[in-house]
Design an enzyme around this catalytic site. Structure first.
Site, PDB file in Angstrom:
ATOM      1  N   CYS A  72      46.238   8.427 -33.891  1.00  0.00           N
ATOM      2  CA  CYS A  72      45.894   8.454 -32.465  1.00  0.00           C
ATOM      3  C   CYS A  72      44.400   8.675 -32.270  1.00  0.00           C
ATOM      4  O   CYS A  72      43.765   8.018 -31.431  1.00  0.00           O
ATOM      5  CB  CYS A  72      46.667   9.558 -31.745  1.00  0.00           C
ATOM      6  SG  CYS A  72      48.465   9.434 -31.844  1.00  0.00           S
TER       7      CYS A  72
ATOM      8  N   CYS B 237      47.649  14.011 -34.327  1.00  0.00           N
ATOM      9  CA  CYS B 237      47.903  12.658 -34.837  1.00  0.00           C
ATOM     10  C   CYS B 237      46.604  11.971 -35.237  1.00  0.00           C
ATOM     11  O   CYS B 237      45.784  11.607 -34.381  1.00  0.00           O
ATOM     12  CB  CYS B 237      48.631  11.843 -33.763  1.00  0.00           C
ATOM     13  SG  CYS B 237      48.803  10.087 -34.165  1.00  0.00           S
TER      14      CYS B 237
END
Length: 212
Positions: A104, A101
């Site tokens: 993230c 991600c």
């Protein structure tokens, strides 16, 4: 005609006047010395200011470099196990994430800063959505995009959630509310830029003690 003793007395008085130690201070050569010492003092003050400015700039540079060096792996390594967080009587922030991600990863330095500020008051848990161990939690918290932050009170009730990357201030204010024992968080249902959870690469972690 004056006597020799009177003449000597006058000469002595004249000499005494010429050597009087109480002459005006302005007539003594002290001004150049004062100017010299003042110049040295100013130079030392300037050097101290320069040194302080240099150290401050170096500290800011190192702080920035350290922030960018924080990774998801680092956050996961220092995170508290989920089961322990639910049983120690403290409020908890659960972050659902994935190694792939990008959002993230970009948000990791901000998460780290907030975590360091409240680590003694609030639990911080990291749950990897690719780990099939957390299927029940994914359903329970309705996780569809990551990063997904769930804010739980000290008995495990969810007070709100944030999905995606948002201003760090939002995360800070939510965690601060948890730390103060508030019954709700100021940003309870907010969505920012996130990665789609449908890209999950599920796998089973061999060691069940791992919380990632």
């Amino acid at each position: 005609m004056p006597s020799n003793s009177s003449s000597l007395h006058c000469k002595f008085q004249t000499l005494a006047c010429q050597t009087n130690p109480n002459l005006d201070q302005k007539d003594t050569p002290t001004t150049p010395y004062k100017n010299f010492t003042s110049s040295i003092a100013r130079q030392r003050h300037q050097q101290q200011n320069l040194t302080c400015s240099t150290l401050a700039a170096l500290g800011l540079f190192l702080s920035t470099r350290l922030d960018f060096g924080v990774s998801l792996k680092d956050l996961s390594a220092i995170a508290m196990p989920y089961e322990e967080a639910l049983s120690n009587g403290k409020p908890t922030v659960v972050e659902f994430y994935a190694d792939w991600c990008e959002v993230c990863r970009e948000f990791a330095p901000d998460v780290y800063k907030v975590e360091q500020q409240f680590k003694d008051q609030v639990n911080f848990v990291m749950l990897n959505v690719d780990n099939t161990k957390w299927e029940q939690e994914l359903d329970e918290f309705g996780m569809e995009g990551i990063p997904h932050f769930a804010f739980l009170d000290k008995i495990g009730n969810e007070e709100g959630n944030v999905v995606g990357r948002l201003p760090r201030q939002y995360l800070l204010e939510n965690v601060d509310a948890l730390a103060r024992g508030e019954t709700s968080v100021p940003h309870a249902r907010v969505v920012g830029q996130y990665s789609n959870a449908e890209a999950r690469k599920v796998h089973q972690v061999a060691d069940p003690r791992r919380h990632g």
